[in-house]
Design an enzyme around this catalytic site. Structure first.
Site, PDB file in Angstrom:
ATOM      1  N   ASP A  22       0.678  -1.018   0.019  1.00  0.00           N
ATOM      2  CA  ASP A  22       0.175   0.051   0.106  1.00  0.00           C
ATOM      3  C   ASP A  22       1.135   1.164  -0.044  1.00  0.00           C
ATOM      4  O   ASP A  22       2.020   1.243   0.225  1.00  0.00           O
ATOM      5  CB  ASP A  22      -0.864   0.002   1.252  1.00  0.00           C
ATOM      6  CG  ASP A  22      -1.877   1.344   1.213  1.00  0.00           C
ATOM      7  OD1 ASP A  22      -2.265   1.590   0.386  1.00  0.00           O
ATOM      8  OD2 ASP A  22      -1.943   1.877   2.386  1.00  0.00           O
ATOM      9  N   SER A  23       0.452   2.281  -0.265  1.00  0.00           N
ATOM     10  CA  SER A  23       1.014   3.754  -0.357  1.00  0.00           C
ATOM     11  C   SER A  23       1.526   3.905   1.208  1.00  0.00           C
ATOM     12  O   SER A  23       2.434   4.746   1.357  1.00  0.00           O
ATOM     13  CB  SER A  23       0.109   4.930  -0.689  1.00  0.00           C
ATOM     14  OG  SER A  23      -0.883   4.817   0.145  1.00  0.00           O
ATOM     15  N   CYS A  43     -11.183   2.752  -0.173  1.00  0.00           N
ATOM     16  CA  CYS A  43      -9.747   3.082   0.319  1.00  0.00           C
ATOM     17  C   CYS A  43      -9.451   2.160   1.441  1.00  0.00           C
ATOM     18  O   CYS A  43     -10.090   2.169   2.582  1.00  0.00           O
ATOM     19  CB  CYS A  43      -9.518   4.392   0.444  1.00  0.00           C
ATOM     20  SG  CYS A  43      -7.880   4.992   1.147  1.00  0.00           S
ATOM     21  N   THR A  44      -8.084   1.623   1.445  1.00  0.00           N
ATOM     22  CA  THR A  44      -7.824   0.623   2.555  1.00  0.00           C
ATOM     23  C   THR A  44      -7.337   1.455   3.716  1.00  0.00           C
ATOM     24  O   THR A  44      -7.237   0.859   4.847  1.00  0.00           O
ATOM     25  CB  THR A  44      -6.630  -0.244   2.174  1.00  0.00           C
ATOM     26  OG1 THR A  44      -5.542   0.427   1.660  1.00  0.00           O
ATOM     27  CG2 THR A  44      -7.234  -1.203   1.109  1.00  0.00           C
ATOM     28  N   HIS A  45      -7.304   2.694   3.630  1.00  0.00           N
ATOM     29  CA  HIS A  45      -7.055   3.687   4.714  1.00  0.00           C
ATOM     30  C   HIS A  45      -8.535   3.745   5.746  1.00  0.00           C
ATOM     31  O   HIS A  45      -8.650   3.850   6.859  1.00  0.00           O
ATOM     32  CB  HIS A  45      -6.694   4.872   4.808  1.00  0.00           C
ATOM     33  CG  HIS A  45      -5.226   4.809   4.275  1.00  0.00           C
ATOM     34  ND1 HIS A  45      -4.666   4.373   3.305  1.00  0.00           N
ATOM     35  CD2 HIS A  45      -4.260   5.422   5.078  1.00  0.00           C
ATOM     36  CE1 HIS A  45      -3.489   4.726   3.086  1.00  0.00           C
ATOM     37  NE2 HIS A  45      -3.026   5.363   4.310  1.00  0.00           N
ATOM     38  N   CYS A  57      -4.497  -1.477  -2.026  1.00  0.00           N
ATOM     39  CA  CYS A  57      -4.548  -0.074  -2.283  1.00  0.00           C
ATOM     40  C   CYS A  57      -5.615  -0.086  -3.701  1.00  0.00           C
ATOM     41  O   CYS A  57      -5.192  -0.487  -4.505  1.00  0.00           O
ATOM     42  CB  CYS A  57      -2.984   0.553  -2.885  1.00  0.00           C
ATOM     43  SG  CYS A  57      -3.210   2.329  -3.151  1.00  0.00           S
ATOM     44  N   TYR A  63      -1.114   8.680  -2.489  1.00  0.00           N
ATOM     45  CA  TYR A  63      -0.986   8.188  -3.987  1.00  0.00           C
ATOM     46  C   TYR A  63      -2.334   8.917  -4.568  1.00  0.00           C
ATOM     47  O   TYR A  63      -2.132   9.249  -5.624  1.00  0.00           O
ATOM     48  CB  TYR A  63      -1.118   6.801  -4.283  1.00  0.00           C
ATOM     49  CG  TYR A  63      -0.009   6.147  -4.335  1.00  0.00           C
ATOM     50  CD1 TYR A  63       1.503   6.719  -3.578  1.00  0.00           C
ATOM     51  CD2 TYR A  63       0.173   4.718  -4.531  1.00  0.00           C
ATOM     52  CE1 TYR A  63       2.612   5.940  -3.427  1.00  0.00           C
ATOM     53  CE2 TYR A  63       1.336   4.091  -4.381  1.00  0.00           C
ATOM     54  CZ  TYR A  63       2.502   4.490  -3.886  1.00  0.00           C
ATOM     55  OH  TYR A  63       3.810   3.968  -3.917  1.00  0.00           O
ATOM     56  N   GLU A 120      -2.754   8.703   8.229  1.00  0.00           N
ATOM     57  CA  GLU A 120      -1.447   8.731   8.307  1.00  0.00           C
ATOM     58  C   GLU A 120      -0.700   9.350   9.569  1.00  0.00           C
ATOM     59  O   GLU A 120       0.272   9.241   9.903  1.00  0.00           O
ATOM     60  CB  GLU A 120      -0.724   9.234   7.068  1.00  0.00           C
ATOM     61  CG  GLU A 120      -0.966   8.297   5.957  1.00  0.00           C
ATOM     62  CD  GLU A 120      -0.132   6.760   5.816  1.00  0.00           C
ATOM     63  OE1 GLU A 120       1.043   6.750   6.607  1.00  0.00           O
ATOM     64  OE2 GLU A 120      -0.653   5.911   5.286  1.00  0.00           O
TER      65      GLU A 120
HETATM   66  N1  DGL Z   1      -5.078   3.239   0.996  1.00  0.00           N
HETATM   67  C1  DGL Z   1      -5.044   3.599  -0.372  1.00  0.00           C
HETATM   68  C2  DGL Z   1      -6.140   3.419  -1.272  1.00  0.00           C
HETATM   69  O1  DGL Z   1      -7.004   2.239  -0.859  1.00  0.00           O
HETATM   70  C3  DGL Z   1      -4.294   4.711  -0.949  1.00  0.00           C
HETATM   71  C4  DGL Z   1      -4.354   6.122  -0.332  1.00  0.00           C
HETATM   72  C5  DGL Z   1      -3.426   7.177  -0.617  1.00  0.00           C
HETATM   73  O2  DGL Z   1      -2.425   7.017  -0.679  1.00  0.00           O
HETATM   74  O3  DGL Z   1      -4.067   8.128  -1.157  1.00  0.00           O
HETATM   75  O4  DGL Z   1      -6.351   3.873  -2.052  1.00  0.00           O
END
Ligand code: DGL
Length: 267
Positions: A11-12, A184-186, A74, A43, A152
């Site tokens: 992931d980013s 988004c995985t975050h 991601c 990202y 983050e």
């Molecule tokens: N966690 C990532 C996603 O699922 C990336 C978030 C990012 O870096 O902007 O999109």
């Protein structure tokens, strides 16, 4: 024959840990090598070609650790079509398909909301995948650019987070979506706030568990499950101590605080 090689997760930043956690829960005998490009997160605002370039290089980096499969955890990279099989020497899987499966199963009124980064929402990847799964669905998408930055920083519940979430989600609440895809995985790290703002009647779905199930199925079908577990490895392109602190928090008390190595950010 068991395959003891680890699974790579990319992931980013720290968001992919939500997928890593689901993999640890479902596949306790597997070892993971996790790579977070924390030096260059987020990202979301980056052009898709750059996201693809970073992702291909990250998969190459994980391939050097002799992984049997890489999960690109991601959505932004998956939406930028960075997981197209031809680019890689190891099998690679993304996260959008599994999230769509979960949402189509969950919705009762056919109104589905999707939240994600600017890149993911601009790509239209979720709309296309949802329309292919069920053309009758009404889909409303919303980019939430500030969420990744807040996560983050380890901020997941404070008043500003709640205020930002209420602003982003207002159109989805008004449209009475009954299912919200955390694209988004975050975002699963913001589940408390998202559930609070959307209300108890809305089902939140994320790709973490569905992706872990898809990986489980694939390893069973390929007869490639590991059978003895072992230590996970964590790599970050940014400050290892900062990553370790967040990872220990987000992986929960059942997982030992990770020992994080640093890899240089690739070109
Ligand atoms: N966690 C990532 C996603 O699922 C990336 C978030 C990012 O870096 O902007 O999109």
């Amino acid at each position: 024959m068991p395959d003891p090689r680890p699974i790579g997760v990319f992931d980013s930043g720290v968001g992919g840990l939500t997928v890593a956690r689901a993999l640890m829960d479902l596949l306790p005998d597997e070892r993971l090598v996790y790579l977070g490009d924390t030096a260059r997160t987020p990202y979301g605002p980056r052009p898709p070609a750059e996201v693809r370039r970073f992702t291909v290089a990250a998969v190459d980096e994980l391939a050097r650790h002799d992984v049997k499969l890489v999960v690109v955890a991601c959505n932004t990279a998956t939406a930028a079509q960075a997981t197209a099989p031809s680019a890689f020497t190891v099998p690679v899987t993304g996260v959008i398909g599994p999230a769509v499966v979960a949402a189509t199963r969950a919705t009762r009124n056919g109104r589905v909301g999707v939240i994600g980064t600017e890149g993911t929402i601009a790509s239209g990847a979720y709309e296309r995948a949802l329309a292919a799964a069920d053309p009758e669905l009404k889909v409303l998408s919303q980019a939430c650019p500030r969420f990744v930055e807040l996560v983050e920083q380890g901020r997941t519940t404070d008043p500003e987070v709640r205020e930002v979430a209420a602003d982003y989600l207002a159109p989805l609440v008004a449209a009475q979506v009954d299912t919200l895809i955390l694209g988004c995985t975050h975002y699963p790290l913001l589940t408390g706030v998202l559930a609070y703002v959307m209300g108890p009647q809305v089902v939140l779905t994320s790709s973490a568990e569905e992706t872990a199930r898809a990986v489980f199925t694939r390893l069973v079908d390929d007869d490639a499950l590991a059978d003895r577990g072992g230590a996970h490895r964590f790599l970050a392109t940014g400050d290892p101590a900062a990553f370790a602190a967040l990872a220990a928090r987000f992986l929960g008390p059942r997982v030992a605080p990770p020992d994080v190595g640093r890899v240089p950010a690739w070109a």
